[in-house]
Design an enzyme around this catalytic site. Structure first.
Site, mmCIF file in Angstrom:
data_model
loop_
_atom_site.group_PDB
_atom_site.id
_atom_site.type_symbol
_atom_site.label_atom_id
_atom_site.label_comp_id
_atom_site.label_asym_id
_atom_site.label_seq_id
_atom_site.Cartn_x
_atom_site.Cartn_y
_atom_site.Cartn_z
ATOM 1 N N LYS A 224 -22.720 -47.829 4.152
ATOM 2 C CA LYS A 224 -22.012 -46.604 4.024
ATOM 3 C C LYS A 224 -20.469 -46.641 3.919
ATOM 4 O O LYS A 224 -19.334 -46.742 3.691
ATOM 5 C CB LYS A 224 -22.717 -45.039 4.375
ATOM 6 C CG LYS A 224 -23.930 -45.040 3.818
ATOM 7 C CD LYS A 224 -25.134 -43.945 3.486
ATOM 8 C CE LYS A 224 -25.879 -43.388 2.729
ATOM 9 N NZ LYS A 224 -27.503 -43.375 2.744
ATOM 10 N N ASP B 254 -30.110 -47.357 14.316
ATOM 11 C CA ASP B 254 -29.207 -47.197 12.609
ATOM 12 C C ASP B 254 -28.532 -46.473 12.599
ATOM 13 O O ASP B 254 -28.636 -44.836 12.283
ATOM 14 C CB ASP B 254 -30.537 -46.616 11.332
ATOM 15 C CG ASP B 254 -30.549 -46.795 10.230
ATOM 16 O OD1 ASP B 254 -28.578 -46.513 9.833
ATOM 17 O OD2 ASP B 254 -31.179 -46.369 8.732
ATOM 18 N N PHE C 115 -35.802 -42.309 7.367
ATOM 19 C CA PHE C 115 -35.275 -43.315 6.041
ATOM 20 C C PHE C 115 -34.549 -44.351 6.875
ATOM 21 O O PHE C 115 -33.430 -44.519 7.201
ATOM 22 C CB PHE C 115 -34.479 -42.158 5.405
ATOM 23 C CG PHE C 115 -33.992 -43.217 4.446
ATOM 24 C CD1 PHE C 115 -34.697 -43.420 2.848
ATOM 25 C CD2 PHE C 115 -32.557 -43.579 3.900
ATOM 26 C CE1 PHE C 115 -34.629 -43.751 2.208
ATOM 27 C CE2 PHE C 115 -32.499 -44.475 2.825
ATOM 28 C CZ PHE C 115 -33.160 -44.080 1.658
HETATM 29 C C1 LIG Z 1 -28.682 -44.704 3.524
HETATM 30 C C2 LIG Z 1 -29.377 -45.324 4.191
HETATM 31 C C3 LIG Z 1 -30.179 -46.598 4.370
HETATM 32 C C4 LIG Z 1 -29.972 -47.219 3.304
HETATM 33 O O1 LIG Z 1 -28.990 -47.918 2.479
HETATM 34 P P1 LIG Z 1 -28.551 -48.111 1.467
HETATM 35 O O2 LIG Z 1 -26.903 -48.562 1.483
HETATM 36 O O3 LIG Z 1 -28.310 -46.695 0.348
HETATM 37 O O4 LIG Z 1 -29.867 -49.383 1.092
HETATM 38 C C5 LIG Z 1 -30.389 -46.767 4.979
HETATM 39 N N1 LIG Z 1 -30.147 -46.345 6.233
HETATM 40 C C6 LIG Z 1 -30.009 -44.838 6.671
HETATM 41 C C7 LIG Z 1 -29.403 -43.655 8.202
HETATM 42 C C8 LIG Z 1 -29.363 -43.599 5.271
HETATM 43 O O5 LIG Z 1 -28.672 -43.271 5.349
#
Ligand SMILES: *Cc1c(COP(=O)(O)O)cnc(C)c1O
Length: 401
Positions: free
Chosen positions: A248, A219, A135
């Site tokens: 986050k 990521d 994701f």
């Molecule tokens: C939450 C998340 C995203 C997206 O971040 P947003 O601030 O919601 O756009 C991308 N990659 C990972 C691994 C995430 O947990």
């Protein structure tokens, strides 16, 4: 339905389903709703409020910077922006060559990473490898990197070139060639249900991407900022990536994201090749710098490791037929259930005043503030045990006490 539920149902876009409560206040690991009920928050806004709610360091940084300078354009630099860039480079081991691009969210950080991959690859290297079950966000570029077909399908066509491969070293070996611009992975797949990469995966990905001249992009949006008991998920593996994306937890609740680049990948963005109006403004960067400073000075990375181990030990020792196993690292934990009842567990927990989340039907995700201590853990144990017992009782047709 109460008034707020009517308002929500009528006025909010229908992307998130029915809201669970109307929350009005937070302090530490606790939230209060409009009815005055207290909730123990073991989700932290999905791994966001690293310091808990209304932490003095957060409040002070927001207030002081708002009263000093909140926003200027990126034609100018500001002291908080420079301080945060330097801190992120140091924490991420990005060295003297490292550079930081600031965004406002995780998806935007991954959009920047996607563009970085294109700049690196050009027409010679159109392929970008991402992982099945991965994701990376909901904007078009980050969505193209995201694996779940049901999320992507209504929005086709996607930006091209992305392939989703199984998360095994063999699959990566088989897929790699000199037409790959970048490989993007999460160290732990949070949204997929807190699923760790196979042992040695990041090291193998590092050597394979180096051998083929591709970028390795990690990521760290969910795993970064101390969450897993190290500053970043990749820190456990002793590798140096070409780029990481953050969001986050680095803002502790203030919206901010970042792309940190290493070595020669830092030369790919040139004047005019990318931008963001809000990205890196003094308010957001001052808050994130204060949040990370607090994580450092209060030893919260170590606390995440220690409290995560305590939670894991408790969960594995639970005398519930519903608990099948525990995944994750530090304070990013997935409780694997023996039946697809994560939704019922979350609802039972909420009923008892505990906030956790169903990452998928078989997994309850736990991601509390990095500040939790004995008191929060003791309360969690009690509430989670009771919630599982409630679900167990309803499964076996008994009336819960
Ligand atoms: C939450 C998340 C995203 C997206 O971040 P947003 O601030 O919601 O756009 C991308 N990659 C990972 C691994 C995430 O947990």
């Amino acid at each position: 339905m109460t008034v707020w539920q009517d308002d929500a149902a009528r006025d909010l876009v229908l992307n998130a389903g029915e809201r669970l409560a109307l929350l009005v206040r937070g302090e530490g690991s606790y939230l209060w709703d409009a009815d005055g009920r207290r909730h123990l928050d073991f989700l932290a806004g999905i791994a966001v409020t690293s310091l808990g709610h209304a932490h003095p360091a957060f409040v002070e940084a927001v207030s002081a910077q708002a009263a000093t300078l909140a926003h200027v354009s990126n034609y100018f630099a500001t002291p908080p922006q420079l301080a945060l860039a330097a801190r992120l480079k140091r924490l991420a081991g990005a060295g003297i060559d490292g550079r930081v691009f600031f965004s406002n969210s995780g998806a935007e950080a991954n959009e920047a990473a996607f563009k970085l991959a294109r700049l690196h690859g050009g027409v010679e290297r159109p392929r970008i490898l991402a992982l099945e079950n991965g994701f990376h966000g909901r904007t078009m570029g980050s969505l193209a990197l995201t694996a779940k077909t049901s999320m992507r399908a209504p929005f086709e066509p996607m930006p091209g070139g992305v392939e989703h491969i199984p998360a095994t070293i063999e699959a990566l070996q088989a897929a790699m060639d000199d037409r790959v611009a970048a490989v993007i992975v999460e160290p732990i797949q949070g949204e997929a249900g807190v699923v760790e990469l196979p042992e040695g995966y990041l090291a193998a990905a590092r050597s394979l991407t180096l051998a083929h001249g591709a970028l390795l992009i990690v990521d760290e949006i969910q795993t970064g900022a101390g969450r897993t008991g190290a500053w970043f998920g990749f820190s456990h593996e002793g590798i140096t990536p070409d780029a990481i994306t953050l969001a986050k937890g680095i803002g502790g609740g203030f919206p901010i994201g970042a792309l940190v680049t290493y070595g020669s990948a830092s030369a790919l963005f040139t004047p005019g090749s990318h931008g963001s109006t809000f990205g890196g403004n003094p308010l957001a960067t001052a808050v994130a710098d204060a949040v990370l400073a607090e994580i450092e000075s209060a030893g919260l990375v170590e606390n995440a490791a220690r409290r995560g181990a305590e939670l894991r030990e408790f969960l594995l020792g639970m005398d519930s037929p519903l608990v099948d196993g525990v995944r994750g690292r530090g304070l990013l934990i997935g409780v694997a259930l023996s039946a697809p009842v994560a939704g019922a567990v979350v609802a039972a927990a909420q009923e008892r005043g505990l906030i956790v989340n169903a990452a998928n039907p078989e997994t309850v995700r736990i991601a509390p503030a990095l500040t939790i201590g004995d008191a929060e853990l003791a309360e969690f144990r009690e509430l989670f045990t009771a919630a599982l017992a409630d679900v167990q009782a309803s499964l076996s047709g008994k009336v819960s006490a």
